[in-house]
Design a protein around this motif. Structure first.
Motif: not given
Length: 425
Positions: A259-265
Motif C-alpha cells: 500500500a502507499p504507506n509501505h513506500i518511502e516518498s
C-alpha cells in the motif's frame, strides 16, 4: 534540607546525593481547578516534544472546540499534564498563562515549596520519570492509559536544594542547546541531501547523461529534451493491471500486500513487508508481478513509486503497471519520481472530486523515453548516485538518534544527581 523520606525512593532511579531528599508530589504541588468563565484566555497546547506553550505557536491539527468556556485556567509556573498522554511525555511546566482542556491536570506549586520551575520541567519530562508515570497509570490498553491526579500526587520525586536546582537547570539549558544545535544541523543536512537527490533524478531522468543536442519540444511541462528521445503520453507507453482478487482467499492471503504507506516518498524504496492476512485485508486487491511498477494514485502520496521485488498484491490506492514496449522499469520509476511528472499528476489530481489521479488523467501525462540502452545507463547511474546520498542520509539520521539518546541520558543523570553540576565548568 534533610535526607528525610528516603523510604519513598522508587525503583526508577539509583540513589540520589545525600544532601537531596525525596518528597511526594503533593508536598510540592496541589491540583488547581479554577475554570475559565468565558474562555477568553490564550489556549495552550501540551506536547511531548515541546512541552507547554501557546497553541498558536505550534503545529496542531486537531480541531479547536467551538467554546472554551469551562477550560482549566493555567498560571505561569503550573505543571500541566495531558492525563491521557502522560505515558508519551505530554506534560510540562507552563511558561505562559492561559487555559487548557478540562481533561488535563493542572498542578500549582505550593507556597514556599522548593519547586524550581526549570528544574522540575526537566525532571518531569525526563525519560525515566515518564516511564514511572506510565507504570502507575491506569488503563486496559497502553494507548488508553490515564494518569489520575491522586496517583500523580502520591508519586515520589527527588528534590535538591533550590540553588542546586537552578544550577542543574542552567547546566541542562546549556548542554541541551548544544545537542539541539547539532540535531538541527543534521536535519538541515538531510533536507539538503534530499533536495540534491530529487534535483539529480529530475535532471538525469529528463535530460540524460550525455551532452546530446537539445530541441524545443513545445511542451512547457517538459521543456527541452534530447533530440533522439521519444516524447509520448503515459497511456501509449504503459499498461495498467486490471481485475481484483479477494485477499482472504488462498493463495492471495499469504502474498505480500503493498500500500502507499509501505513506500518511502521520493526514493522508490519499499519500507514495509506484510502479507494480506497479517494486515487483515478484506476488500479487493490487484495482482502485481515482480519487476512491475507500483504507483500510488492518492494525494499527497503521488511521489510514491517503486518496482515490485516479488509477486504481490497492491491496495486499491495503487496502480500496478508495465511498459508496453520493454522499457527499463527502474528508469521509468525514476522518471515518475522526477519533479515534472509529479507536478503534472498533482495538478491533475486537483481537477477531480477525489484526492487522487484517475486513469484518464494519468494517461495524459507526458512521458519521455530515451532508447532502452540509454535508459539502462541512466538507471545504473542513478542507482549508484542515490545509494551514496541515501548512505549519507542514513548516517545523519543515526547521528540524530544518538543525539536524542545522549540528550535524554544527560537530563536523567542531571536531575537525579548523577552529575554534580557544581564541579562542571
Amino acid at each position: 534540607m534533610t535526607n528525610a523520606h528516603t523510604d519513598l525512593a522508587p525503583a526508577w532511579t539509583t540513589s540520589i546525593p545525600r544532601h537531596w531528599c525525596w518528597m511526594r508530589n503533593k508536598e510540592l504541588l496541589f491540583e488547581a481547578q479554577t475554570l475559565s468563565k468565558d474562555g477568553s484566555e490564550e489556549l495552550l497546547s501540551v506536547s511531548h516534544l515541546t512541552g507547554v506553550g501557546p497553541r498558536s505557536e505550534k503545529n496542531v491539527t486537531m480541531t479547536e472546540a467551538e467554546s472554551l468556556e469551562g477550560y482549566r485556567v493555567v498560571e505561569q509556573g503550573d505543571l500541566v499534564i495531558n492525563t491521557m498522554w502522560a505515558w508519551m511525555g505530554a506534560l510540562g511546566v507552563a511558561r505562559h498563562a492561559g487555559i487548557v482542556s478540562p481533561a488535563y491536570g493542572v498542578y500549582r506549586p505550593r507556597p514556599s515549596a522548593p519547586f524550581g520551575l526549570r528544574f522540575f520541567d526537566y525532571l518531569y519530562r525526563s525519560t525515566e520519570y515518564v516511564m514511572e508515570m506510565t507504570r502507575v497509570s491506569r488503563g486496559i490498553w497502553s494507548s488508553r492509559l490515564r494518569l489520575y491526579p491522586e496517583v500523580f500526587l502520591r508519586m515520589a520525586v527527588p528534590v535538591p536544594p533550590l540553588e542546586e536546582q537552578r544550577a542543574i537547570a542552567d547546566y541542562l539549558d546549556r548542554e541541551t542547546a548544544r545537542i539541539d544545535t547539532l540535531i538541527e544541523e543534521q536535519q538541515r543536512l538531510i533536507e539538503m541531501l534530499r533536495e540534491r537527490r530529487s534535483a539529480m533524478i529530475t535532471q538525469v531522468a529528463t535530460r540524460g547523461l550525455d551532452d546530446a543536442p537539445l530541441i524545443d519540444s513545445g511542451n512547457i511541462y517538459l521543456g527541452d529534451v534530447p533530440a533522439h528521445w521519444k516524447v509520448s503520453r503515459f497511456s501509449r507507453e504503459m499498461s495498467v493491471n486490471g481485475g481484483q482478487v479477494d485477499p482472504r482467499d488462498n493463495p492471495w492471503a499469504d502474498m505480500v500486500l503493498v500500500a502507499p504507506n509501505h513506500i518511502e516518498s521520493g526514493t522508490g524504496r519499499i519500507i514495509g513487508r506484510e502479507t494480506a492476512r497479517a494486515q487483515g485485508a478484506d476488500s479487493g486487491k490487484y495482482l502485481a508481478s515482480a519487476g512491475q511498477i507500483l504507483y500510488s494514485k492518492i494525494r499527497p502520496a503521488l511521489n510514491k513509486v517503486t518496482v515490485a521485488t516479488e509477486d504481490c498484491l497492491t491496495s486499491a490506492d495503487m496502480y500496478a503497471m508495465s511498459s508496453t514496449h520493454g522499457d527499463d522499469h527502474r528508469y521509468l520509476m525514476y522518471f515518475m519520481l522526477a519533479r515534472p511528472f509529479h507536478a503534472f499528476v498533482t495538478l491533475a489530481s486537483l481537477r477531480v472530486k477525489m484526492p487522487k489521479v484517475n486513469r484518464e488523467e494519468l494517461g495524459e501525462a507526458p512521458f519521455l523515453l530515451p532508447p532502452v540502452e540509454e535508459q539502462r545507463r541512466i538507471r545504473a547511474y542513478l542507482d549508484d548516485q542515490t545509494e551514496k546520498i541515501d548512505a549519507l542520509i542514513t548516517e545523519a539520521v543515526r547521528l540524530i538518534e544518538l543525539s536524542h539518546e545522549r540528550r535524554s541520558a544527560l537530563i536523567t543523570a542531571a536531575v537525579t544527581g548523577q552529575v554534580d553540576v557544581r564541579k562542571v565548568v
